[in-house]
Scaffold this motif. Structure first.
Motif, short mmCIF file in Angstrom:
data_model
loop_
_atom_site.label_atom_id
_atom_site.label_comp_id
_atom_site.label_asym_id
_atom_site.label_seq_id
_atom_site.Cartn_x
_atom_site.Cartn_y
_atom_site.Cartn_z
N ASN A 89 -10.79 -4.23 -0.89
CA ASN A 89 -10.14 -4.51 0.38
C ASN A 89 -8.85 -3.72 0.60
OD1 ASN A 89 -12.09 -6.32 1.24
ND2 ASN A 89 -11.09 -8.05 0.26
N TRP A 90 -8.34 -3.06 -0.44
CA TRP A 90 -7.07 -2.35 -0.27
C TRP A 90 -7.01 -0.96 -0.90
CZ3 TRP A 90 -4.36 -1.20 -4.70
CH2 TRP A 90 -4.63 -1.96 -5.84
N ILE A 91 -7.79 -0.67 -1.93
CA ILE A 91 -7.64 0.60 -2.64
C ILE A 91 -7.98 1.80 -1.75
CG2 ILE A 91 -9.96 0.72 -3.67
CD1 ILE A 91 -6.67 1.61 -5.48
N GLY A 92 -8.93 1.64 -0.83
CA GLY A 92 -9.28 2.75 0.06
C GLY A 92 -8.12 3.19 0.93
N ARG A 93 -7.34 2.23 1.40
CA ARG A 93 -6.18 2.58 2.23
C ARG A 93 -5.11 3.28 1.41
NH1 ARG A 93 -5.56 -2.91 5.76
NH2 ARG A 93 -7.59 -2.83 6.75
N VAL A 94 -4.94 2.85 0.17
CA VAL A 94 -3.98 3.53 -0.72
C VAL A 94 -4.42 4.97 -0.94
CG1 VAL A 94 -3.06 3.59 -3.07
CG2 VAL A 94 -3.21 1.41 -1.85
N ARG A 97 0.83 -1.22 0.00
CA ARG A 97 0.00 0.00 0.00
C ARG A 97 0.86 1.25 0.00
NH1 ARG A 97 -3.07 -3.07 3.78
NH2 ARG A 97 -2.16 -1.87 5.47
N GLU A 98 1.93 1.24 0.76
CA GLU A 98 2.85 2.39 0.81
C GLU A 98 3.44 2.65 -0.57
OE1 GLU A 98 7.34 3.07 2.41
OE2 GLU A 98 5.97 2.01 3.78
N ILE A 99 3.91 1.62 -1.22
CA ILE A 99 4.51 1.75 -2.56
C ILE A 99 3.45 2.18 -3.57
CG2 ILE A 99 5.58 0.44 -4.44
CD1 ILE A 99 7.03 -1.18 -2.16
N TRP A 100 2.26 1.57 -3.49
CA TRP A 100 1.19 1.94 -4.43
C TRP A 100 0.75 3.39 -4.25
CZ3 TRP A 100 -1.79 -3.15 -3.24
CH2 TRP A 100 -1.25 -4.19 -4.01
N ALA A 101 0.74 3.88 -3.02
CA ALA A 101 0.38 5.28 -2.79
C ALA A 101 1.41 6.20 -3.45
CB ALA A 101 0.26 5.57 -1.30
N ARG A 102 2.68 5.84 -3.34
CA ARG A 102 3.73 6.65 -4.00
C ARG A 102 3.57 6.62 -5.51
NH1 ARG A 102 7.72 4.29 -0.35
NH2 ARG A 102 8.43 3.06 -2.12
N GLU A 103 3.14 5.50 -6.06
CA GLU A 103 2.90 5.38 -7.50
C GLU A 103 1.63 6.14 -7.91
OE1 GLU A 103 4.82 3.93 -9.85
OE2 GLU A 103 6.29 3.27 -8.37
N ALA A 104 0.62 6.10 -7.06
CA ALA A 104 -0.67 6.71 -7.39
C ALA A 104 -0.60 8.23 -7.43
CB ALA A 104 -1.72 6.28 -6.37
N TYR A 105 0.22 8.83 -6.58
CA TYR A 105 0.24 10.29 -6.48
C TYR A 105 0.58 10.95 -7.83
CZ TYR A 105 0.16 14.63 -3.93
OH TYR A 105 -0.19 15.87 -3.46
N PRO A 106 1.72 10.62 -8.44
CA PRO A 106 2.02 11.27 -9.73
C PRO A 106 1.05 10.86 -10.84
CG PRO A 106 3.71 9.63 -9.20
CD PRO A 106 2.82 9.76 -8.00
N LEU A 107 0.51 9.67 -10.74
CA LEU A 107 -0.46 9.24 -11.73
C LEU A 107 -1.71 10.11 -11.65
CD1 LEU A 107 -1.20 5.57 -12.50
CD2 LEU A 107 -3.00 7.26 -12.51
#
Length: 188
Positions: free
Chosen positions: A66-71, A21-31
């Motif tokens: 189950n996980w996208i909300g936390r990201v 989730r931590e890594i995905w959040a970092r990827e999601a921000y610039p996206l």
């Protein structure tokens, strides 16, 4: 050996859910910043999930809800920390074009009261999206742009409005409302 719940695609090594989730959040921000650079653009939860898993090289078998909300919660808090508008307003459901129930966290983080219903939530999200477009340099129309519902949700609203605004058909002789058959029960 069975596949772990979260893993590196390159070598199959497991990753904890929290680290993923931590890594995905970092990827999601610039996206999401990139999405915000196009006026009226939105991205679905599924599209976002697919892209962050692809770019990070980390996958999961866990169900998206189950996980996208936390990201997105991490993305929202990072946007708030940076003084950016809530990028999570750009993420909508595939089926109805609405932000999720988790959008209430945008209001909480901003210190705003909860909204009364789904339409109020969508209107708030529309204003937040416009803030994102303006903040991240989208090319706006000459009037500066307006808050807009996500296209799929706007289409549903328009369909409901068209259906409810249509006046009932009436008989041209007795002026009684016509039944579904279109033939007046009184005049025949």
């Amino acid at each position: 050996m069975s596949q772990p719940g979260y893993w590196h695609v390159a070598d199959g090594t497991p990753v904890t859910a929290a680290k993923a989730r931590e890594i995905w959040a970092r990827e999601a921000y610039p996206l999401l910043v990139d999405v915000a650079r196009t006026y009226r653009a939105v991205i679905t939860y599924k599209e976002l999930a697919d892209r962050i898993q692809e770019t990070s090289g980390i996958r999961t078998r866990a169900l998206l809800h189950n996980w996208i909300g936390r990201v997105l919660s991490e993305v929202l808090r990072e946007a708030h920390r940076r003084g950016d508008p809530p990028l999570t307003a750009l993420v909508v459901h595939t089926d109805d074009g609405m932000v999720g129930e988790g959008y209430k966290e945008v209001l909480e983080v901003a210190g705003e009261p909860p909204v009364g219903n789904a339409l109020d939530r969508e209107l708030h999200a529309a204003r937040s999206r416009l803030e994102c477009y303006r903040h991240f340099g989208a090319i706006l129309p000459p009037d500066g742009g307006v808050p807009a519902l996500a296209p799929r949700y706007q289409a549903a609203v328009d369909r409901r409005r068209a259906h409810s605004e249509k006046p009932p058909r009436v008989c041209s002789r007795c002026f009684m409302q016509l039944p579904a058959t279109g033939v007046c029960d009184t005049c025949g």
